[in-house]
Design a protein around this motif. Structure first.
Motif, PDB file in Angstrom:
ATOM      1  N   ARG A  58       0.812  -1.229   0.000  1.00  0.00           N
ATOM      2  CA  ARG A  58       0.000   0.000   0.000  1.00  0.00           C
ATOM      3  C   ARG A  58       0.840   1.271   0.000  1.00  0.00           C
ATOM      4  O   ARG A  58       0.446   2.275  -0.572  1.00  0.00           O
ATOM      5  N   GLU A  59       2.008   1.242   0.656  1.00  0.00           N
ATOM      6  CA  GLU A  59       2.772   2.475   0.868  1.00  0.00           C
ATOM      7  C   GLU A  59       4.148   2.493   0.220  1.00  0.00           C
ATOM      8  O   GLU A  59       4.767   3.550   0.136  1.00  0.00           O
ATOM      9  N   GLY A  60       4.636   1.344  -0.220  1.00  0.00           N
ATOM     10  CA  GLY A  60       5.995   1.271  -0.739  1.00  0.00           C
ATOM     11  C   GLY A  60       6.123   1.787  -2.158  1.00  0.00           C
ATOM     12  O   GLY A  60       5.136   2.013  -2.860  1.00  0.00           O
ATOM     13  N   ASP A  61       7.362   1.982  -2.561  1.00  0.00           N
ATOM     14  CA  ASP A  61       7.635   2.337  -3.950  1.00  0.00           C
ATOM     15  C   ASP A  61       8.967   1.723  -4.349  1.00  0.00           C
ATOM     16  O   ASP A  61       9.678   1.153  -3.531  1.00  0.00           O
ATOM     17  N   GLY A  62       9.265   1.809  -5.625  1.00  0.00           N
ATOM     18  CA  GLY A  62      10.535   1.303  -6.134  1.00  0.00           C
ATOM     19  C   GLY A  62      10.743  -0.169  -5.853  1.00  0.00           C
ATOM     20  O   GLY A  62       9.806  -0.970  -5.847  1.00  0.00           O
ATOM     21  N   GLY A  63      11.981  -0.527  -5.576  1.00  0.00           N
ATOM     22  CA  GLY A  63      12.351  -1.919  -5.377  1.00  0.00           C
ATOM     23  C   GLY A  63      11.686  -2.551  -4.168  1.00  0.00           C
ATOM     24  O   GLY A  63      11.375  -3.741  -4.178  1.00  0.00           O
ATOM     25  N   ILE A  64      11.464  -1.768  -3.114  1.00  0.00           N
ATOM     26  CA  ILE A  64      10.796  -2.318  -1.933  1.00  0.00           C
ATOM     27  C   ILE A  64       9.376  -2.728  -2.296  1.00  0.00           C
ATOM     28  O   ILE A  64       8.932  -3.826  -1.967  1.00  0.00           O
ATOM     29  N   PHE A  65       8.644  -1.848  -2.991  1.00  0.00           N
ATOM     30  CA  PHE A  65       7.285  -2.221  -3.417  1.00  0.00           C
ATOM     31  C   PHE A  65       7.327  -3.431  -4.341  1.00  0.00           C
ATOM     32  O   PHE A  65       6.602  -4.398  -4.147  1.00  0.00           O
ATOM     33  N   ASN A  66       8.168  -3.376  -5.378  1.00  0.00           N
ATOM     34  CA  ASN A  66       8.186  -4.447  -6.374  1.00  0.00           C
ATOM     35  C   ASN A  66       8.469  -5.807  -5.740  1.00  0.00           C
ATOM     36  O   ASN A  66       7.769  -6.788  -6.018  1.00  0.00           O
ATOM     37  N   ASN A  67       9.471  -5.886  -4.895  1.00  0.00           N
ATOM     38  CA  ASN A  67       9.814  -7.166  -4.275  1.00  0.00           C
ATOM     39  C   ASN A  67       8.785  -7.573  -3.226  1.00  0.00           C
ATOM     40  O   ASN A  67       8.408  -8.739  -3.142  1.00  0.00           O
ATOM     41  N   GLY A  68       8.303  -6.620  -2.425  1.00  0.00           N
ATOM     42  CA  GLY A  68       7.270  -6.936  -1.434  1.00  0.00           C
ATOM     43  C   GLY A  68       5.991  -7.421  -2.078  1.00  0.00           C
ATOM     44  O   GLY A  68       5.390  -8.414  -1.639  1.00  0.00           O
ATOM     45  N   ALA A  69       5.566  -6.740  -3.136  1.00  0.00           N
ATOM     46  CA  ALA A  69       4.347  -7.163  -3.838  1.00  0.00           C
ATOM     47  C   ALA A  69       4.546  -8.519  -4.496  1.00  0.00           C
ATOM     48  O   ALA A  69       3.639  -9.365  -4.466  1.00  0.00           O
ATOM     49  N   ALA A 142       4.441  -5.953 -10.838  1.00  0.00           N
ATOM     50  CA  ALA A 142       4.127  -6.409  -9.474  1.00  0.00           C
ATOM     51  C   ALA A 142       2.787  -5.874  -8.986  1.00  0.00           C
ATOM     52  O   ALA A 142       2.489  -5.955  -7.806  1.00  0.00           O
ATOM     53  N   GLY A 143       1.970  -5.343  -9.882  1.00  0.00           N
ATOM     54  CA  GLY A 143       0.713  -4.709  -9.482  1.00  0.00           C
ATOM     55  C   GLY A 143      -0.165  -5.594  -8.617  1.00  0.00           C
ATOM     56  O   GLY A 143      -0.187  -6.813  -8.755  1.00  0.00           O
ATOM     57  N   ASN A 144      -0.894  -4.939  -7.714  1.00  0.00           N
ATOM     58  CA  ASN A 144      -1.740  -5.651  -6.758  1.00  0.00           C
ATOM     59  C   ASN A 144      -2.966  -4.799  -6.468  1.00  0.00           C
ATOM     60  O   ASN A 144      -2.846  -3.592  -6.206  1.00  0.00           O
ATOM     61  N   PRO A 145      -4.161  -5.397  -6.453  1.00  0.00           N
ATOM     62  CA  PRO A 145      -5.384  -4.627  -6.219  1.00  0.00           C
ATOM     63  C   PRO A 145      -5.500  -4.032  -4.819  1.00  0.00           C
ATOM     64  O   PRO A 145      -6.337  -3.160  -4.590  1.00  0.00           O
ATOM     65  N   LEU A 146      -4.671  -4.454  -3.876  1.00  0.00           N
ATOM     66  CA  LEU A 146      -4.692  -3.833  -2.548  1.00  0.00           C
ATOM     67  C   LEU A 146      -4.409  -2.341  -2.639  1.00  0.00           C
ATOM     68  O   LEU A 146      -4.944  -1.554  -1.860  1.00  0.00           O
TER      69      LEU A 146
END
Length: 191
Positions: A58-69, A142-146
């Motif tokens: 919900r809040e991440g961006d860049g590599g953190i978002f991509n890998n977390g998602a 890495a898109g996610n509907p959350l």
């Protein structure tokens, strides 16, 4: 918080011939593990060091978002399968599918088309919106509907690594195989 590769609720050969052991060795054992490892390395010292995957999505961006998602998406994907799946939804979920798409065959036709036509790599989701209506969502990478405030119910990974060892460039064959191991009992629980 250290993220770990979750243990599958079935053996890596349990979904054959639909999804092969070889694909699982790479997709789950290598790709999924790489996202877990990368995420753990990226979050050290960041504001996401102790965050849940949902917060990172919900809040991440860049590599953190991509890998977390990708960690969350893959876990969600692998944990919707069974070697003895319930192949038809029932109860409230079946009614919601009928209300949103007309029938289960019409839903599958629309979902299959969304999978086949997603350009590049990504995910196709069945999600519930805040009004309770079901939607098919195409997400790149890495898109996610959350991130849109939706409740994910099921997903199909349409990155090539999900199917290329088994079906090479025959994505429609993979999409058909997907339905043979998707367990609607699990999806009903998410609904």
């Amino acid at each position: 918080m250290i993220h770990e590769l979750p243990k599958l609720p079935y053996s890596i050969d349990a979904l054959e011939p639909h999804l092969s052991k070889k694909t699982f060795e790479f997709h789950y054992g290598k790709h999924h593990q790489a996202y877990v490892t990368n995420l753990n390395n990226l979050i050290v010292g960041s504001k996401f060091e102790n965050a849940t995957l949902e917060t990172i999505i919900r809040e991440g961006d860049g590599g953190i978002f991509n890998n977390g998602a990708q960690v969350w998406n893959h876990t969600f994907y692998f944990f919707q399968f069974s070697s003895e799946p319930l192949l038809m939804p029932s109860g409230p979920l079946a009614k919601a599918i009928d209300a949103s798409f007309g029938s289960l065959p019409e839903f599958k036709e629309q979902f299959n088309k969304a999978c086949a036509t997603l350009f590049g790599s990504g995910w196709v989701w069945l999600a519930k919106n805040p009004q309770g209506k079901l939607e098919i969502i195409q997400e790149s990478n890495a898109g996610n509907p959350l991130r849109q405030g939706l409740v994910p119910l099921l997903t199909c990974d349409v990155w090539e690594h999900a199917y290329y060892l088994d079906q090479q460039n025959r994505k429609p064959d993979y999409i058909q195989a997907f339905w043979n191991v998707l367990d609607w009992k699990i999806i009903e629980g998410r609904f």
